[in-house]
Scaffold this active site. Structure first.
Site, PDB file in Angstrom:
ATOM      1  CB  SER A 141      -0.875   0.012   1.252  1.00 42.84           C
ATOM      2  OG  SER A 141      -1.500   1.274   1.416  1.00 42.84           O
ATOM      3  CE1 TYR A 155      -3.743  -2.263   5.063  1.00 39.89           C
ATOM      4  CE2 TYR A 155      -3.286   0.032   4.500  1.00 39.89           C
ATOM      5  CZ  TYR A 155      -3.638  -1.252   4.121  1.00 39.89           C
ATOM      6  OH  TYR A 155      -3.886  -1.517   2.793  1.00 39.89           O
TER       7      TYR A 155
HETATM    8  N1  LIG Z   1      -8.705  -0.960  -1.591  1.00 38.33           N
HETATM    9  C1  LIG Z   1      -7.697  -0.113  -1.403  1.00 38.33           C
HETATM   10  O1  LIG Z   1      -7.856   1.119  -1.500  1.00 38.33           O
HETATM   11  C2  LIG Z   1      -6.311  -0.646  -1.122  1.00 38.33           C
HETATM   12  C3  LIG Z   1      -5.257   0.278  -1.129  1.00 38.33           C
HETATM   13  C4  LIG Z   1      -3.979  -0.176  -0.858  1.00 38.33           C
HETATM   14  C5  LIG Z   1      -3.739  -1.507  -0.604  1.00 38.33           C
HETATM   15  N2  LIG Z   1      -4.782  -2.386  -0.584  1.00 38.33           N
HETATM   16  C6  LIG Z   1      -4.451  -3.781  -0.289  1.00 38.33           C
HETATM   17  O2  LIG Z   1      -4.966  -4.606  -1.308  1.00 38.33           O
HETATM   18  C7  LIG Z   1      -5.276  -5.904  -0.783  1.00 38.33           C
HETATM   19  C8  LIG Z   1      -6.718  -6.254  -1.115  1.00 38.33           C
HETATM   20  O3  LIG Z   1      -7.548  -5.235  -0.569  1.00 38.33           O
HETATM   21  P1  LIG Z   1      -9.088  -5.055  -0.986  1.00 38.33           P
HETATM   22  O4  LIG Z   1      -9.347  -3.600  -0.964  1.00 38.33           O
HETATM   23  O5  LIG Z   1      -9.397  -5.848  -2.177  1.00 38.33           O
HETATM   24  O6  LIG Z   1      -9.774  -5.679   0.336  1.00 38.33           O
HETATM   25  P2  LIG Z   1     -11.213  -6.348   0.527  1.00 38.33           P
HETATM   26  O7  LIG Z   1     -12.179  -5.733  -0.394  1.00 38.33           O
HETATM   27  O8  LIG Z   1     -11.455  -6.270   2.003  1.00 38.33           O
HETATM   28  O9  LIG Z   1     -10.958  -7.886   0.106  1.00 38.33           O
HETATM   29  C9  LIG Z   1     -10.038  -8.630   0.860  1.00 38.33           C
HETATM   30  C10 LIG Z   1      -9.874 -10.009   0.272  1.00 38.33           C
HETATM   31  O10 LIG Z   1      -8.896 -10.684   1.071  1.00 38.33           O
HETATM   32  C11 LIG Z   1      -9.489 -11.814   1.700  1.00 38.33           C
HETATM   33  N3  LIG Z   1      -8.999 -11.957   3.061  1.00 38.33           N
HETATM   34  C12 LIG Z   1      -9.125 -11.095   4.100  1.00 38.33           C
HETATM   35  N4  LIG Z   1      -8.546 -11.601   5.199  1.00 38.33           N
HETATM   36  C13 LIG Z   1      -8.037 -12.805   4.830  1.00 38.33           C
HETATM   37  C14 LIG Z   1      -7.334 -13.810   5.506  1.00 38.33           C
HETATM   38  N5  LIG Z   1      -7.037 -13.699   6.804  1.00 38.33           N
HETATM   39  N6  LIG Z   1      -6.974 -14.933   4.823  1.00 38.33           N
HETATM   40  C15 LIG Z   1      -7.273 -15.084   3.512  1.00 38.33           C
HETATM   41  N7  LIG Z   1      -7.958 -14.163   2.812  1.00 38.33           N
HETATM   42  C16 LIG Z   1      -8.333 -13.036   3.471  1.00 38.33           C
HETATM   43  C17 LIG Z   1     -10.984 -11.587   1.673  1.00 38.33           C
HETATM   44  O11 LIG Z   1     -11.622 -12.848   1.670  1.00 38.33           O
HETATM   45  P3  LIG Z   1     -12.845 -13.212   2.657  1.00 38.33           P
HETATM   46  O12 LIG Z   1     -13.928 -12.223   2.428  1.00 38.33           O
HETATM   47  O13 LIG Z   1     -13.193 -14.591   2.273  1.00 38.33           O
HETATM   48  O14 LIG Z   1     -12.291 -13.102   4.051  1.00 38.33           O
HETATM   49  C18 LIG Z   1     -11.140 -10.837   0.340  1.00 38.33           C
HETATM   50  O15 LIG Z   1     -11.172 -11.738  -0.734  1.00 38.33           O
HETATM   51  C19 LIG Z   1      -4.980  -5.826   0.717  1.00 38.33           C
HETATM   52  O16 LIG Z   1      -3.700  -6.340   0.971  1.00 38.33           O
HETATM   53  C20 LIG Z   1      -5.025  -4.335   0.996  1.00 38.33           C
HETATM   54  O17 LIG Z   1      -4.264  -3.987   2.128  1.00 38.33           O
HETATM   55  C21 LIG Z   1      -6.062  -1.984  -0.820  1.00 38.33           C
END
Ligand SMILES: NC(=O)c1ccc[n+]([C@@H]2O[C@H](COP(=O)([O-])OP(=O)(O)OC[C@H]3O[C@@H](n4cnc5c(N)ncnc54)[C@H](OP(=O)(O)O)[C@@H]3O)[C@@H](O)[C@H]2O)c1
Length: 246
Positions: A141, A155
């Site tokens: 991130s 985080y």
């Molecule tokens: N969205 C943003 O703005 C943003 C920005 C920077 C970085 N990121 C990073 O991008 C990645 C994905 O984020 P996202 O925004 O797509 O999040 P999200 O919408 O919350 O989706 C998270 C995904 O990860 C899975 N997950 C969560 N906890 C888990 C665990 N303990 N073991 C295995 N799977 C798990 C969830 O599956 P379940 O629902 O089955 O638990 C879901 O498929 C993360 O690493 C986040 O920190 C996101």
């Protein structure tokens, strides 16, 4: 972009958000993909069904990134099922917006387990099974390199840790031609960071482009790094943030 057809990929957290877009993109590019989820079983099954009409194979595995044994087992299942491992994508991550005084020790431990230890375990297990010339791509991130607003404390720490881990592992695996990179998204419209939340306007106002990214933007970059075209990029932290850090 050169082909990743018939390559084998393992993606953590593929049931929703950015991980789901990465699974879709890698499969549409011809890779066989195993992905993990924890609670969103229905979305995981829907994604497998949606992609079942493609030539590539897709499987969903329930495995908590905070549990080392589950990750090791999921990666072994992947390489046994598909006979190989070429691409590891560490996407699963959790985050809480909380300042120093507000974050509990339990929450700290859970973020460290899922966002840092889980990534280390996947890299160690994946690298041991991976073909030379493979790819390791981790979703960090921009909070790992800059704290743009209050509350990114733990985080951001976790994302900075895996950026450091990425650089070290790039050195360790370079002799085998395995590239290791971290992709650092800015605001991407997902359940974790919805573009219609109250907080979203604060983020938009800090971005050069002034709008959120789509999950497919991140997936396209991951697919490029996974492809033969990405062969000379390693140890890099690559922002994809609409100019949040410009
Ligand atoms: N969205 C943003 O703005 C943003 C920005 C920077 C970085 N990121 C990073 O991008 C990645 C994905 O984020 P996202 O925004 O797509 O999040 P999200 O919408 O919350 O989706 C998270 C995904 O990860 C899975 N997950 C969560 N906890 C888990 C665990 N303990 N073991 C295995 N799977 C798990 C969830 O599956 P379940 O629902 O089955 O638990 C879901 O498929 C993360 O690493 C986040 O920190 C996101």
């Amino acid at each position: 972009m050169d082909s990743i057809k018939n390559k084998v990929a393992f993606v953590t957290g593929g049931s929703r958000g950015i991980g789901q877009a990465i699974v879709r993109k890698l499969v549409l590019e011809g890779a066989n993909v195993a992905f993990t989820y924890t609670s969103s079983e229905a979305s995981a099954n829907e994604l497998v069904k949606e992609l079942s009409t493609t030539e590539a194979k897709v499987i969903a595995i329930k495995a908590d990134n905070g549990d080392a044994d589950s990750i090791v087992s999921a990666i072994h299942t992947t390489s046994q099922t598909f006979g190989n491992l070429d691409i590891l994508v560490n996407n699963a991550g959790i985050g809480t917006i909380a300042t120093l005084s507000d974050i509990s020790i339990d929450n700290f431990d859970r973020i460290v387990a899922v966002n840092i230890k889980g990534v280390f375990v996947a890299m160690q297990t994946g690298a041991a099974l991976m073909n030379d010339g493979g790819r390791i791509i981790t979703i960090g991130s921009t909070a790992g390199s800059r704290s743009a607003y209050p509350g990114t404390t733990v985080y951001g720490m976790s994302k900075a840790a895996i950026a450091g881990l990425t650089r070290g592992v790039a050195r360790d695996l370079g002799p085998r031609g395995i590239t290791v990179n971290i992709v650092q998204p800015g605001p991407i419209d997902t359940d974790m960071n919805p573009a219609d939340s109250q907080f979203a306007n604060v983020l938009r106002s800090a971005m050069a482009l002034g709008h959120y990214g789509e999950t497919s933007d991140v997936a396209d970059l991951v697919a490029f790094l996974a492809s033969p075209s990405g062969k000379f990029i390693t140890g890099a932290s690559i922002n994809i943030d609409g100019g949040l850090e410009a």
